[in-house]
Design a protein around this motif. Structure first.
Motif, mmCIF file in Angstrom:
data_model
loop_
_atom_site.group_PDB
_atom_site.id
_atom_site.type_symbol
_atom_site.label_atom_id
_atom_site.label_comp_id
_atom_site.label_asym_id
_atom_site.label_seq_id
_atom_site.Cartn_x
_atom_site.Cartn_y
_atom_site.Cartn_z
ATOM 1 N N ARG A 145 6.361 -11.042 11.920
ATOM 2 C CA ARG A 145 7.161 -10.167 12.789
ATOM 3 C C ARG A 145 8.640 -10.242 12.431
ATOM 4 O O ARG A 145 9.321 -9.212 12.330
ATOM 5 C CB ARG A 145 6.947 -10.567 14.252
ATOM 6 N N LEU A 146 9.154 -11.440 12.223
ATOM 7 C CA LEU A 146 10.571 -11.591 11.893
ATOM 8 C C LEU A 146 10.879 -11.039 10.509
ATOM 9 O O LEU A 146 11.966 -10.487 10.280
ATOM 10 C CB LEU A 146 10.982 -13.061 11.985
ATOM 11 N N ALA A 147 9.950 -11.188 9.580
ATOM 12 C CA ALA A 147 10.155 -10.615 8.249
ATOM 13 C C ALA A 147 10.231 -9.094 8.321
ATOM 14 O O ALA A 147 11.082 -8.471 7.681
ATOM 15 C CB ALA A 147 9.026 -11.057 7.316
ATOM 16 N N GLN A 148 9.357 -8.505 9.125
ATOM 17 C CA GLN A 148 9.400 -7.057 9.320
ATOM 18 C C GLN A 148 10.691 -6.635 10.006
ATOM 19 O O GLN A 148 11.281 -5.609 9.685
ATOM 20 C CB GLN A 148 8.192 -6.604 10.144
ATOM 21 N N GLN A 149 11.138 -7.445 10.961
ATOM 22 C CA GLN A 149 12.398 -7.156 11.650
ATOM 23 C C GLN A 149 13.561 -7.135 10.674
ATOM 24 O O GLN A 149 14.522 -6.385 10.842
ATOM 25 C CB GLN A 149 12.647 -8.213 12.739
ATOM 26 N N ALA A 150 13.467 -7.946 9.636
ATOM 27 C CA ALA A 150 14.515 -8.006 8.617
ATOM 28 C C ALA A 150 14.338 -6.942 7.544
ATOM 29 O O ALA A 150 15.141 -6.856 6.615
ATOM 30 C CB ALA A 150 14.522 -9.385 7.968
ATOM 31 N N GLY A 151 13.269 -6.138 7.644
ATOM 32 C CA GLY A 151 13.037 -5.086 6.669
ATOM 33 C C GLY A 151 12.282 -5.544 5.439
ATOM 34 O O GLY A 151 12.290 -4.855 4.416
ATOM 35 N N ALA A 152 11.616 -6.705 5.522
ATOM 36 C CA ALA A 152 10.850 -7.219 4.384
ATOM 37 C C ALA A 152 9.512 -6.489 4.312
ATOM 38 O O ALA A 152 8.616 -6.729 5.120
ATOM 39 C CB ALA A 152 10.635 -8.725 4.516
ATOM 40 N N THR A 153 9.380 -5.617 3.350
ATOM 41 C CA THR A 153 8.218 -4.727 3.281
ATOM 42 C C THR A 153 6.944 -5.430 2.828
ATOM 43 O O THR A 153 5.849 -4.874 2.972
ATOM 44 C CB THR A 153 8.500 -3.571 2.311
ATOM 45 N N GLY A 154 7.055 -6.644 2.299
ATOM 46 C CA GLY A 154 5.869 -7.324 1.783
ATOM 47 C C GLY A 154 5.152 -8.173 2.809
ATOM 48 O O GLY A 154 4.285 -8.964 2.444
ATOM 49 N N SER A 155 5.507 -8.030 4.073
ATOM 50 C CA SER A 155 4.918 -8.886 5.117
ATOM 51 C C SER A 155 4.261 -8.070 6.210
ATOM 52 O O SER A 155 4.797 -7.900 7.301
ATOM 53 C CB SER A 155 6.010 -9.794 5.719
ATOM 54 N N GLY A 156 3.097 -7.526 5.923
ATOM 55 C CA GLY A 156 2.360 -6.801 6.941
ATOM 56 C C GLY A 156 2.995 -5.464 7.299
ATOM 57 O O GLY A 156 3.933 -5.001 6.656
ATOM 58 N N SER A 157 2.489 -4.844 8.352
ATOM 59 C CA SER A 157 2.982 -3.536 8.777
ATOM 60 C C SER A 157 3.949 -3.673 9.948
ATOM 61 O O SER A 157 3.840 -4.598 10.754
ATOM 62 C CB SER A 157 1.818 -2.639 9.198
ATOM 63 N N LEU A 158 4.867 -2.729 10.044
ATOM 64 C CA LEU A 158 5.834 -2.743 11.142
ATOM 65 C C LEU A 158 5.131 -2.541 12.473
ATOM 66 O O LEU A 158 5.481 -3.172 13.470
ATOM 67 C CB LEU A 158 6.888 -1.653 10.930
ATOM 68 N N GLY A 159 4.112 -1.676 12.496
ATOM 69 C CA GLY A 159 3.384 -1.438 13.739
ATOM 70 C C GLY A 159 2.750 -2.702 14.282
ATOM 71 O O GLY A 159 2.811 -2.986 15.476
ATOM 72 N N SER A 160 2.145 -3.478 13.381
ATOM 73 C CA SER A 160 1.530 -4.742 13.798
ATOM 74 C C SER A 160 2.588 -5.715 14.295
ATOM 75 O O SER A 160 2.374 -6.430 15.276
ATOM 76 C CB SER A 160 0.768 -5.356 12.619
ATOM 77 N N ALA A 161 3.749 -5.735 13.613
ATOM 78 C CA ALA A 161 4.834 -6.638 14.014
ATOM 79 C C ALA A 161 5.355 -6.283 15.405
ATOM 80 O O ALA A 161 5.618 -7.162 16.228
ATOM 81 C CB ALA A 161 5.978 -6.578 12.994
ATOM 82 N N ILE A 162 5.491 -4.996 15.676
ATOM 83 C CA ILE A 162 5.957 -4.555 16.996
ATOM 84 C C ILE A 162 4.935 -4.923 18.066
ATOM 85 O O ILE A 162 5.292 -5.363 19.168
ATOM 86 C CB ILE A 162 6.225 -3.035 16.999
ATOM 87 N N GLY A 163 3.655 -4.773 17.742
ATOM 88 C CA GLY A 163 2.600 -5.152 18.684
ATOM 89 C C GLY A 163 2.640 -6.634 19.003
ATOM 90 O O GLY A 163 2.513 -7.036 20.167
ATOM 91 N N ASN A 164 2.820 -7.462 17.981
ATOM 92 C CA ASN A 164 2.907 -8.910 18.194
ATOM 93 C C ASN A 164 4.144 -9.275 19.009
ATOM 94 O O ASN A 164 4.109 -10.191 19.836
ATOM 95 C CB ASN A 164 2.942 -9.640 16.852
ATOM 96 N N ALA A 165 5.251 -8.553 18.759
ATOM 97 C CA ALA A 165 6.478 -8.806 19.510
ATOM 98 C C ALA A 165 6.267 -8.496 20.991
ATOM 99 O O ALA A 165 6.691 -9.259 21.867
ATOM 100 C CB ALA A 165 7.615 -7.950 18.957
ATOM 101 N N ALA A 166 5.608 -7.374 21.261
ATOM 102 C CA ALA A 166 5.348 -6.988 22.657
ATOM 103 C C ALA A 166 4.463 -8.018 23.343
ATOM 104 O O ALA A 166 4.700 -8.397 24.495
ATOM 105 C CB ALA A 166 4.699 -5.610 22.695
ATOM 106 N N LYS A 167 3.446 -8.488 22.630
ATOM 107 C CA LYS A 167 2.508 -9.451 23.217
ATOM 108 C C LYS A 167 3.209 -10.774 23.555
ATOM 109 O O LYS A 167 3.094 -11.287 24.669
ATOM 110 C CB LYS A 167 1.365 -9.720 22.245
ATOM 111 N N SER A 168 3.960 -11.326 22.587
ATOM 112 C CA SER A 168 4.627 -12.614 22.824
ATOM 113 C C SER A 168 5.774 -12.470 23.816
ATOM 114 O O SER A 168 5.982 -13.332 24.675
ATOM 115 C CB SER A 168 5.142 -13.199 21.503
ATOM 116 N N GLY A 169 6.518 -11.364 23.726
ATOM 117 C CA GLY A 169 7.613 -11.135 24.657
ATOM 118 C C GLY A 169 7.122 -10.920 26.071
ATOM 119 O O GLY A 169 7.731 -11.386 27.039
ATOM 120 N N GLY A 170 5.985 -10.219 26.207
ATOM 121 C CA GLY A 170 5.411 -9.997 27.528
ATOM 122 C C GLY A 170 4.957 -11.289 28.176
ATOM 123 O O GLY A 170 5.193 -11.523 29.366
ATOM 124 N N ALA A 171 4.320 -12.150 27.379
ATOM 125 C CA ALA A 171 3.856 -13.435 27.912
ATOM 126 C C ALA A 171 5.029 -14.287 28.382
ATOM 127 O O ALA A 171 4.989 -14.907 29.454
ATOM 128 C CB ALA A 171 3.055 -14.185 26.846
#
Length: 271
Positions: free
Chosen positions: A145-171
């Motif tokens: 998630r943090l790699a995607q936040q920094a614009g690192a394109t080689g670390s998964g998808s941005l959509g997945s990173a945003i989903g993980n951010a919402a899940k952890s932030g919500g908890a």
């Protein structure tokens, strides 16, 4: 309560921004930044535990160290050498097992994300190796998630990173919101200003509000950071400017979105 949730999210976002900054200072605009993020967070966690034992854990000078990423010193003497891994692919896991079998990490402690440690240890056991990897406690979901936040394109998808951010932030938001309201409701109940059902209802509503506020602000922080980093990369901005932007933009996005969502929640549910 909403201010506390937003403040908590902003503080976490600011820390994560500092992790991104340090990782980018070490690796530049690396498309595979998550490994460096893992190293920085492991360093922070080790030093948190070192507060009372006189030790310090430092990153090695080399950004491409083949056997040692971190060293722990006591009185100027190296007392621990760490190799940090954040891989979940079969090829990556098999490579680590092969390196262990060749004796590459004989005098080094292997540390990996919980996901990495689980896969590597299973593979090591299957291969008959006694070496084991310890969990860093820093999830691959977090580093991705943090790699995607920094614009690192080689670390998964941005959509997945945003989903993980919402899940952890919500908890996290639900925990803060419900915790604050629980203290308040217990006091009101003890003083006779509400009954038990009302107290439980207030805690549940606070938890729900904390969840949606934390989820939205965390998702906005990740998306905002990625958009800014991507824009700066397009115009050829350097790693330094990009690193600064990925700290400021997510915090601003988290605070703004957290405020709006909190206000909307109050309006909808007559808080």
């Amino acid at each position: 309560m909403s201010r506390s949730v937003t403040a908590t999210t902003a503080a976490r976002t600011a820390y994560e921004g500092s992790v991104i900054t340090r990782a980018m200072e070490r690796a530049g605009n690396n498309p595979h930044l998550k490994g460096h993020i893992q190293e920085v967070m492991v360093k922070d966690l080790r030093n948190l535990g070192n507060v009372f034992n006189g030790r310090t854990t430092e990153l090695t000078r080399s950004t491409t160290a083949r056997a040692v990423d971190l060293v722990t010193k006591e009185g100027g003497k190296v007392v621990e050498r760490l190799q940090v891994k954040d891989v979940v692919s079969s090829s990556g896991v098999n490579k680590i097992v092969k390196q262990v079998a060749e004796g590459k990490y004989r005098t080094v402690k292997l540390v990996g994300s919980p996901e990495t440690a689980e896969r590597v240890n299973a593979a090591l056991a299957k291969a008959g190796q006694t070496k084991r990897m310890v969990s860093s406690g820093v999830s691959t979901d977090t580093t991705t998630r943090l790699a995607q936040q920094a614009g690192a394109t080689g670390s998964g998808s941005l959509g997945s990173a945003i989903g993980n951010a919402a899940k952890s932030g919500g908890a996290a938001g639900a925990m803060v919101g419900a915790g604050i309201e629980a203290v308040r409701s217990v006091t009101d109940w003890a003083d006779g200003r509400c009954d038990g059902v009302e107290a439980l209802g207030s805690v549940a509503k606070a938890g729900a509000k904390g969840y949606v506020t934390g989820a939205a602000s965390s998702a906005a922080a990740t998306a905002g950071g990625a958009m800014v980093a991507s824009g700066l990369a397009t115009v050829g901005a350097g790693a330094g400017l990009t690193a600064v932007a990925t700290v400021a933009a997510p915090v601003m996005a988290a605070v703004a979105v957290g405020y709006v969502v909190s206000e909307v929640f109050d309006a909808l549910f007559d808080w």
